[in-house]
Scaffold this motif. Structure first.
Motif, mmCIF file in Angstrom:
data_model
loop_
_atom_site.group_PDB
_atom_site.id
_atom_site.type_symbol
_atom_site.label_atom_id
_atom_site.label_comp_id
_atom_site.label_asym_id
_atom_site.label_seq_id
_atom_site.Cartn_x
_atom_site.Cartn_y
_atom_site.Cartn_z
ATOM 1 N N LEU A 152 0.813 -1.228 0.000
ATOM 2 C CA LEU A 152 0.000 0.000 0.000
ATOM 3 C C LEU A 152 0.844 1.275 0.000
ATOM 4 O O LEU A 152 0.555 2.201 -0.768
ATOM 5 C CB LEU A 152 -0.954 -0.007 1.208
ATOM 6 N N PRO A 153 1.909 1.374 0.837
ATOM 7 C CA PRO A 153 2.736 2.588 0.762
ATOM 8 C C PRO A 153 3.337 2.802 -0.622
ATOM 9 O O PRO A 153 3.418 3.947 -1.094
ATOM 10 C CB PRO A 153 3.826 2.323 1.816
ATOM 11 N N GLN A 154 3.740 1.694 -1.286
ATOM 12 C CA GLN A 154 4.321 1.841 -2.630
ATOM 13 C C GLN A 154 3.245 2.232 -3.647
ATOM 14 O O GLN A 154 3.479 3.067 -4.523
ATOM 15 C CB GLN A 154 4.988 0.531 -3.056
ATOM 16 N N ALA A 155 2.042 1.618 -3.511
ATOM 17 C CA ALA A 155 0.979 1.868 -4.484
ATOM 18 C C ALA A 155 0.395 3.268 -4.348
ATOM 19 O O ALA A 155 -0.086 3.844 -5.331
ATOM 20 C CB ALA A 155 -0.115 0.816 -4.327
ATOM 21 N N THR A 156 0.402 3.820 -3.141
ATOM 22 C CA THR A 156 -0.220 5.130 -2.903
ATOM 23 C C THR A 156 0.803 6.234 -2.674
ATOM 24 O O THR A 156 0.435 7.336 -2.250
ATOM 25 C CB THR A 156 -1.161 5.059 -1.686
ATOM 26 N N GLY A 157 2.060 5.927 -2.930
ATOM 27 C CA GLY A 157 3.105 6.937 -2.707
ATOM 28 C C GLY A 157 3.265 7.316 -1.245
ATOM 29 O O GLY A 157 3.620 8.468 -0.942
ATOM 30 N N GLY A 158 2.983 6.393 -0.359
ATOM 31 C CA GLY A 158 3.148 6.639 1.071
ATOM 32 C C GLY A 158 1.957 7.290 1.745
ATOM 33 O O GLY A 158 1.998 7.565 2.943
ATOM 34 N N MET A 159 0.863 7.546 0.964
ATOM 35 C CA MET A 159 -0.320 8.195 1.559
ATOM 36 C C MET A 159 -1.069 7.253 2.495
ATOM 37 O O MET A 159 -1.646 7.690 3.490
ATOM 38 C CB MET A 159 -1.257 8.685 0.455
ATOM 39 N N VAL A 160 -1.114 5.962 2.154
ATOM 40 C CA VAL A 160 -1.810 4.978 2.994
ATOM 41 C C VAL A 160 -0.802 3.930 3.432
ATOM 42 O O VAL A 160 -0.197 3.246 2.586
ATOM 43 C CB VAL A 160 -2.965 4.291 2.227
ATOM 44 N N SER A 161 -0.610 3.809 4.724
ATOM 45 C CA SER A 161 0.322 2.789 5.236
ATOM 46 C C SER A 161 0.070 2.582 6.720
ATOM 47 O O SER A 161 -0.483 3.450 7.395
ATOM 48 C CB SER A 161 1.775 3.214 5.011
ATOM 49 N N LEU A 162 0.457 1.432 7.178
ATOM 50 C CA LEU A 162 0.402 1.140 8.605
ATOM 51 C C LEU A 162 1.780 0.673 9.034
ATOM 52 O O LEU A 162 2.475 -0.018 8.275
ATOM 53 C CB LEU A 162 -0.645 0.046 8.889
ATOM 54 N N PRO A 163 2.217 1.036 10.235
ATOM 55 C CA PRO A 163 3.563 0.628 10.692
ATOM 56 C C PRO A 163 3.645 -0.890 10.851
ATOM 57 O O PRO A 163 2.676 -1.532 11.260
ATOM 58 C CB PRO A 163 3.699 1.348 12.035
ATOM 59 N N PRO A 164 4.807 -1.470 10.522
ATOM 60 C CA PRO A 164 4.935 -2.929 10.580
ATOM 61 C C PRO A 164 5.032 -3.492 11.989
ATOM 62 O O PRO A 164 4.858 -4.695 12.182
ATOM 63 C CB PRO A 164 6.230 -3.186 9.807
ATOM 64 N N GLY A 165 5.319 -2.670 12.973
ATOM 65 C CA GLY A 165 5.432 -3.196 14.328
ATOM 66 C C GLY A 165 5.814 -2.118 15.320
ATOM 67 O O GLY A 165 6.118 -0.985 14.950
ATOM 68 N N GLY A 166 5.770 -2.491 16.602
ATOM 69 C CA GLY A 166 6.125 -1.542 17.651
ATOM 70 C C GLY A 166 4.893 -1.058 18.388
ATOM 71 O O GLY A 166 3.765 -1.465 18.101
#
Length: 332
Positions: free
Chosen positions: A162-176
């Protein structure tokens, strides 16, 4: 009910002793010990040094001797120190890890129940409809798919694709647990939104299986209840379908769900081991896994005993809840 509850509480005491004995035995019979972990790769440590360290930590004693020493200390509230963190194991688990696990498991249980019960009722009432087939297919897939595999897929989709497809507009952190760059004096709602962003992925994965299990259980109970004689009689008397469904059938169909929920709570804590590990969520599940790898036995004992205590307590609460859901049940 009071006498019944008191009797059950008294029965819990020897049960917890037996559980603690089994956990300690299985933990102690693992290959290696904390001293082996401590001196691993250090060529300057001699065998005499290792022997002295094991004697200092009591590791040269038989496991049952160490168990009785641990039990004597535990009964006074001393559960030993975490060798990895250098603080009391109880403080580490209760203050640093348990709140994070509760933050993950409590919303997962509440939201999944609120979603699954109405869907199960709807699926039973609309049996063999298109939506029933969709829900049944979803439930089979969600129950069958391994949590780590679904978690890895979700990580790739939300944190990479999603970050790659939307240019970073939509993403969720992978952990933490939260953004490390967040300032210490940030507004509380900024902190809440940031934590929610990190919580979303592990919460969705944990809820997925709970929704599927509860949905299937509710659908099966509802279908069985709808074929009972008293339901047919109510319909034959001309009562409206809505009243037959919600006044007569639902109450009996929902009683077994109380059992399921009682079993789900300890299961959620156990299931959180994989979810927390996949998403690097610093909760009790990840603490158990890390402590087993590093031979931090005091943390393992505190975590597993807490899970055992939760299991027996929620079993008692489940049995007590039967009386509230079904007035025919008497505790005498």
């Amino acid at each position: 009910m009071g006498t019944y509850a008191l009797r059950r509480v008294i029965q819990m005491i020897p049960l917890l002793f037996v559980i603690s004995l089994l956990i300690f035995m299985l933990t102690a019979l693992q290959p290696g010990d904390p001293v082996d972990q401590l001196v691993f790769g250090n060529s300057n440590i001699t065998s005499e040094d290792i022997a002295r360290l094991k004697a200092a930590y009591g590791l040269d004693q038989a496991w049952y001797t160490r168990y009785f020493f641990w039990l004597k200390q535990a009964l006074t509230g001393n559960f030993g120190y975490s060798q990895d963190f250098g603080i009391p194991a109880w403080d580490f688990v209760f203050q640093q890890r348990l709140p994070n696990t509760l933050l993950l498991t409590v919303p997962a249980l509440v939201i999944s129940t609120l979603i699954a019960v109405p869907l199960g009722i709807f699926s039973a009432v609309r049996q063999y409809s298109a939506l029933d087939y969709v829900l049944t297919f979803f439930a089979f897939v969600a129950v069958s798919a391994p949590v780590f595999w679904v978690g890895a897929l979700a990580l790739y989709f939300f944190a990479v694709f999603l970050p790659q497809a939307t240019g970073g507009m939509v993403s969720l952190p992978p952990g933490g647990l939260g953004s490390p760059e967040l300032p210490a004096d940030a507004n509380w709602w900024v902190v809440v939104l940031d934590k929610l962003k990190y919580l979303l992925l592990p919460l969705m994965i944990l809820m997925l299986r709970e929704i599927a299990v509860t949905l299937r259980f509710m659908r099966a109970n509802m279908l069985e209840t709808l074929t009972q004689d008293y339901v047919r009689t109510a319909r034959a008397k001309g009562l409206a379908d809505r009243r037959v469904l919600y006044k007569h059938a639902l109450r009996n169909a929902v009683t077994p769900i109380v059992t399921l929920l009682g079993l789900s709570i300890p299961g959620l804590f156990g299931g959180a081991v994989i979810t927390e590990t996949v998403f690097s969520w610093p909760g009790m599940g990840k603490a158990i896994l890390d402590a087993l790898v590093s031979k931090d036995f005091n943390v393992v004992m505190v975590c597993l005993m807490m899970l055992a205590l939760l299991t027996v307590v929620f079993q008692l609460l489940t049995d007590l809840a039967y009386g509230l859901v079904d007035p025919r049940i008497r505790y005498s």
